[in-house]
Motif scaffolding. Structure first.
Motif, PDB file in Angstrom:
ATOM      1  N   GLY A   1       0.838  -1.188   0.000  1.00 53.62           N
ATOM      2  CA  GLY A   1       0.000   0.000   0.000  1.00 53.62           C
ATOM      3  C   GLY A   1       0.874   1.240   0.000  1.00 53.62           C
ATOM      4  N   PHE A   2       0.306   2.368   0.382  1.00 53.17           N
ATOM      5  CA  PHE A   2       1.073   3.612   0.345  1.00 53.17           C
ATOM      6  C   PHE A   2       2.274   3.590   1.287  1.00 53.17           C
ATOM      7  CE2 PHE A   2      -2.236   6.285  -1.878  1.00 53.17           C
ATOM      8  CZ  PHE A   2      -1.370   6.729  -2.873  1.00 53.17           C
ATOM      9  N   SER A   3       2.137   3.020   2.479  1.00 53.29           N
ATOM     10  CA  SER A   3       3.275   2.976   3.410  1.00 53.29           C
ATOM     11  C   SER A   3       4.460   2.269   2.771  1.00 53.29           C
ATOM     12  CB  SER A   3       2.892   2.259   4.707  1.00 53.29           C
ATOM     13  OG  SER A   3       2.024   3.020   5.486  1.00 53.29           O
TER      14      SER A   3
ATOM     15  N   VAL B   1       8.053   4.027   1.201  1.00 55.82           N
ATOM     16  CA  VAL B   1       9.338   3.618   1.775  1.00 55.82           C
ATOM     17  C   VAL B   1      10.259   3.071   0.688  1.00 55.82           C
ATOM     18  CG1 VAL B   1      10.444   1.903   3.274  1.00 55.82           C
ATOM     19  CG2 VAL B   1       8.523   3.230   4.126  1.00 55.82           C
ATOM     20  N   ALA B   2       9.718   2.208  -0.179  1.00 57.38           N
ATOM     21  CA  ALA B   2      10.525   1.632  -1.255  1.00 57.38           C
ATOM     22  C   ALA B   2      11.060   2.721  -2.184  1.00 57.38           C
ATOM     23  CB  ALA B   2       9.693   0.624  -2.043  1.00 57.38           C
ATOM     24  N   GLU B   3      10.173   3.621  -2.602  1.00 62.41           N
ATOM     25  CA  GLU B   3      10.569   4.693  -3.518  1.00 62.41           C
ATOM     26  C   GLU B   3      11.636   5.582  -2.897  1.00 62.41           C
ATOM     27  OE1 GLU B   3      10.670   8.630  -5.247  1.00 62.41           O
ATOM     28  OE2 GLU B   3       9.785   8.194  -3.285  1.00 62.41           O
ATOM     29  N   GLN B   4      11.483   5.907  -1.636  1.00 63.80           N
ATOM     30  CA  GLN B   4      12.432   6.800  -0.968  1.00 63.80           C
ATOM     31  C   GLN B   4      13.785   6.123  -0.721  1.00 63.80           C
ATOM     32  OE1 GLN B   4      11.834  10.387   0.525  1.00 63.80           O
ATOM     33  NE2 GLN B   4      10.972   9.991  -1.498  1.00 63.80           N
ATOM     34  N   LEU B   5      13.765   4.836  -0.374  1.00 69.50           N
ATOM     35  CA  LEU B   5      15.031   4.137  -0.131  1.00 69.50           C
ATOM     36  C   LEU B   5      15.884   4.073  -1.394  1.00 69.50           C
ATOM     37  CD1 LEU B   5      13.925   1.172   2.174  1.00 69.50           C
ATOM     38  CD2 LEU B   5      15.445   3.049   2.793  1.00 69.50           C
ATOM     39  N   THR B   6      15.271   3.719  -2.527  1.00 71.24           N
ATOM     40  CA  THR B   6      16.041   3.621  -3.776  1.00 71.24           C
ATOM     41  C   THR B   6      16.498   4.993  -4.251  1.00 71.24           C
ATOM     42  OG1 THR B   6      13.959   3.632  -5.011  1.00 71.24           O
ATOM     43  CG2 THR B   6      14.973   1.499  -4.589  1.00 71.24           C
ATOM     44  N   LYS B   7      15.780   6.017  -3.851  1.00 70.67           N
ATOM     45  CA  LYS B   7      16.141   7.391  -4.248  1.00 70.67           C
ATOM     46  C   LYS B   7      17.356   7.887  -3.451  1.00 70.67           C
ATOM     47  CE  LYS B   7      13.850  11.891  -4.758  1.00 70.67           C
ATOM     48  NZ  LYS B   7      12.577  12.604  -4.527  1.00 70.67           N
TER      49      LYS B   7
ATOM     50  N   ASP C   1       2.671  17.770  -3.069  1.00 72.59           N
ATOM     51  CA  ASP C   1       3.708  17.842  -4.101  1.00 72.59           C
ATOM     52  C   ASP C   1       4.308  16.472  -4.363  1.00 72.59           C
ATOM     53  OD1 ASP C   1       3.285  20.549  -4.339  1.00 72.59           O
ATOM     54  OD2 ASP C   1       4.995  21.133  -3.088  1.00 72.59           O
ATOM     55  N   TYR C   2       4.452  15.696  -3.305  1.00 71.57           N
ATOM     56  CA  TYR C   2       5.033  14.354  -3.456  1.00 71.57           C
ATOM     57  C   TYR C   2       4.151  13.473  -4.329  1.00 71.57           C
ATOM     58  CZ  TYR C   2       6.737   9.694  -2.358  1.00 71.57           C
ATOM     59  OH  TYR C   2       7.220   8.412  -2.475  1.00 71.57           O
TER      60      TYR C   2
ATOM     61  N   ILE D   1       1.211   8.679   3.920  1.00 71.89           N
ATOM     62  CA  ILE D   1       2.370   9.154   3.155  1.00 71.89           C
ATOM     63  C   ILE D   1       3.271  10.022   4.015  1.00 71.89           C
ATOM     64  CG2 ILE D   1       3.065  10.639   1.217  1.00 71.89           C
ATOM     65  CD1 ILE D   1       0.506   9.633  -0.225  1.00 71.89           C
ATOM     66  N   GLU D   2       2.666  10.927   4.774  1.00 77.53           N
ATOM     67  CA  GLU D   2       3.437  11.819   5.653  1.00 77.53           C
ATOM     68  C   GLU D   2       4.263  11.004   6.648  1.00 77.53           C
ATOM     69  OE1 GLU D   2       2.691  15.563   8.736  1.00 77.53           O
ATOM     70  OE2 GLU D   2       0.994  14.451   7.925  1.00 77.53           O
ATOM     71  N   GLU D   3       3.650   9.989   7.242  1.00 79.23           N
ATOM     72  CA  GLU D   3       4.357   9.159   8.219  1.00 79.23           C
ATOM     73  C   GLU D   3       5.524   8.406   7.574  1.00 79.23           C
ATOM     74  OE1 GLU D   3       2.607   6.243  11.465  1.00 79.23           O
ATOM     75  OE2 GLU D   3       2.751   5.205   9.539  1.00 79.23           O
ATOM     76  N   ALA D   4       5.296   7.836   6.387  1.00 75.13           N
ATOM     77  CA  ALA D   4       6.340   7.081   5.700  1.00 75.13           C
ATOM     78  C   ALA D   4       7.517   7.979   5.313  1.00 75.13           C
ATOM     79  CB  ALA D   4       5.772   6.387   4.461  1.00 75.13           C
ATOM     80  N   LEU D   5       7.234   9.170   4.832  1.00 70.07           N
ATOM     81  CA  LEU D   5       8.295  10.120   4.471  1.00 70.07           C
ATOM     82  C   LEU D   5       9.099  10.501   5.714  1.00 70.07           C
ATOM     83  CD1 LEU D   5       6.379  12.478   2.003  1.00 70.07           C
ATOM     84  CD2 LEU D   5       8.214  10.873   1.410  1.00 70.07           C
ATOM     85  N   LYS D   6       8.397  10.731   6.806  1.00 70.17           N
ATOM     86  CA  LYS D   6       9.066  11.123   8.059  1.00 70.17           C
ATOM     87  C   LYS D   6       9.980  10.008   8.568  1.00 70.17           C
ATOM     88  CE  LYS D   6       8.050  12.670  12.769  1.00 70.17           C
ATOM     89  NZ  LYS D   6       6.994  12.841  13.789  1.00 70.17           N
ATOM     90  N   ILE D   7       9.500   8.770   8.526  1.00 76.23           N
ATOM     91  CA  ILE D   7      10.289   7.631   9.008  1.00 76.23           C
ATOM     92  C   ILE D   7      11.565   7.483   8.192  1.00 76.23           C
ATOM     93  CG2 ILE D   7      10.297   5.097   8.976  1.00 76.23           C
ATOM     94  CD1 ILE D   7       7.449   5.260  10.152  1.00 76.23           C
ATOM     95  N   ILE D   8      11.460   7.607   6.875  1.00 78.48           N
ATOM     96  CA  ILE D   8      12.650   7.476   6.025  1.00 78.48           C
ATOM     97  C   ILE D   8      13.621   8.641   6.260  1.00 78.48           C
ATOM     98  CG2 ILE D   8      13.464   7.493   3.635  1.00 78.48           C
ATOM     99  CD1 ILE D   8      12.351   4.824   4.597  1.00 78.48           C
ATOM    100  N   ASN D   9      13.095   9.838   6.415  1.00 80.08           N
ATOM    101  CA  ASN D   9      13.961  10.998   6.658  1.00 80.08           C
ATOM    102  C   ASN D   9      14.718  10.856   7.974  1.00 80.08           C
ATOM    103  OD1 ASN D   9      13.346  12.326   4.300  1.00 80.08           O
ATOM    104  ND2 ASN D   9      11.614  13.450   5.180  1.00 80.08           N
ATOM    105  N   GLU D  10      14.046  10.245   8.950  1.00 81.65           N
ATOM    106  CA  GLU D  10      14.712  10.064  10.255  1.00 81.65           C
ATOM    107  C   GLU D  10      15.740   8.936  10.221  1.00 81.65           C
ATOM    108  OE1 GLU D  10      11.449   9.471  12.886  1.00 81.65           O
ATOM    109  OE2 GLU D  10      11.005  11.606  13.113  1.00 81.65           O
TER     110      GLU D  10
END
Length: 365
Positions: A10-12, A16-22, A70-71, A356-365
């Motif tokens: 799902g979105f979570s 996470v996958a998209e952000q990790l590979t980025k 925007d994301y 989405i906000e939570e997933a972005l925050k977790i990856i950023n941290e």
């Protein structure tokens, strides 16, 4: 090269996958029990009508978080869409959420905004200072008549119990508008992806270092030895084999109908009365007003308790559920290689933008 496992598509999981590979050189395996990506946001063309259908019920993307907006817009063309929900009660169709039109129609009045506000203030139950349950929360805001008409029957069908048995927190806020604004949401950004939600997930997961395995169950026999970290988005109680018992959820199921032309003239119509077995009807051609379709498809939505083979939708979060949840969360704290995120893994009802906000925050941290 680091290897990551993501359980759930799902979105979570997709974010996470998209952000990790980025952000780093890594290999990612995404697994999901279902036969498709996208979780409950999955959409597809109906073969008979060619209408884009939200397979697991309506999803209107709305947020006031510009970063999230925007994301998501990187992966789709988001078309403007205003969700104008109607409610059937006592043979009439009313506008939701409760607004000046609803109040005037229901009470057969011709109030201006100030008069309506004063009138509802008099309707509200002043004897309730600290609402102890859902029913008291509603009565404190709008009084008995509006509560009985628009909330009592609908809530009983939705949750399968008396509203007074539900916590007040389910009804955190009750939007009552003293103008004629009938947009169901009040967030700044609102829309629906032109080509459906599944396209978003395809683009998010298109990196060559992302592998997807569908119809794949995550359980104790799944080998996790080669993974640096596991992001888990499935049900928290299922992860621990329900050792403290199952958490309570409501689920929904649908009855499909097909017509020529237009069935109900609106995307979503609620049915507030208890004697109508379904909670609402959604007609999916109205979610894409930029398309033209000769035929139409609609779904009557029913709510029921979640069985072992049902998809969990709405966490009940009753007292006994929260007690079990605390026990599960203590176990999660001991797991060093895991991150639990998303609606099912944290046992919270989250909107798409919050996920989405939570997933972005977790990856950023």
């Amino acid at each position: 090269m680091k290897k990551y496992l993501i359980v759930g598509c799902g979105f979570s999981g997709a974010v996470v996958a998209e952000q990790l590979t980025k952000n780093e050189n890594c290999k990612i395996l995404v697994i999901d029990e279902r036969s498709h990506i996208g979780g409950n946001c999955y959409s597809e063309r109906d073969p008979n009508t060619n209408v884009m259908v939200h397979k697991y019920g309506p999803h209107i993307f709305n947020t006031s978080n510009k970063k999230v907006w925007d994301y998501i817009n990187q992966f789709c063309e988001m078309m403007p869409f205003v969700n104008r929900v109607k409610t059937v009660y006592d043979g009439q169709i009313f506008s939701m959420p409760i607004n000046l039109h609803t109040i005037n129609q229901f009470f057969n009045k011709n109030f201006n905004p100030k008069e309506a506000e004063e009138f509802i203030e008099k309707q509200a139950d002043k004897s309730i200072s600290e609402p102890k349950n859902f029913e008291e929360q509603a009565l404190k805001f709008i009084g008995k008549d509006l509560y009985q008409a628009f909330f009592y029957g609908y809530t009983k069908k939705q949750w399968g119990c008396e509203p007074k048995d539900l916590p007040a927190s389910i009804l955190k806020r009750l939007p009552v508008r003293f103008n004629y604004e009938d947009n169901y949401y009040s967030n700044i950004y609102q829309g629906i992806p032109r080509n459906g939600y599944t396209e978003i997930f395809r683009k998010m997961l298109s990196h060559p270092n992302i592998e997807i395995k569908l119809q794949t169950k995550f359980n104790e026999s799944f080998n996790i030895d080669n993974f640096e970290h596991i992001y888990y988005t499935g049900p928290i109680d299922a992860f621990f084999n329900y050792k403290y018992g199952r958490l309570g959820y409501r689920t929904v199921y649908f009855e499909r109908g097909e017509e020529i032309g237009d069935f109900q003239g609106n995307a979503v119509i609620n049915y507030a009365e208890e004697n109508v077995p379904y909670t609402r009807v959604h007609e999916h051609k109205h979610f894409t007003p930029w398309e033209n379709h000769e035929k139409t498809i609609y779904f009557k939505e029913f709510s029921k308790e979640t069985g072992n083979n049902d998809e969990p939708y709405y966490p009940k979060r009753l007292e006994e559920d929260l007690y079990k949840l605390e026990l599960y969360l203590k176990e999660v704290e001991e797991l060093k290689r895991y991150t639990f995120l998303g609606r099912l893994a944290t046992y919270r009802y989250l909107n798409m933008d919050q996920v989405i906000e939570e997933a972005l925050k977790i990856i950023n941290e």
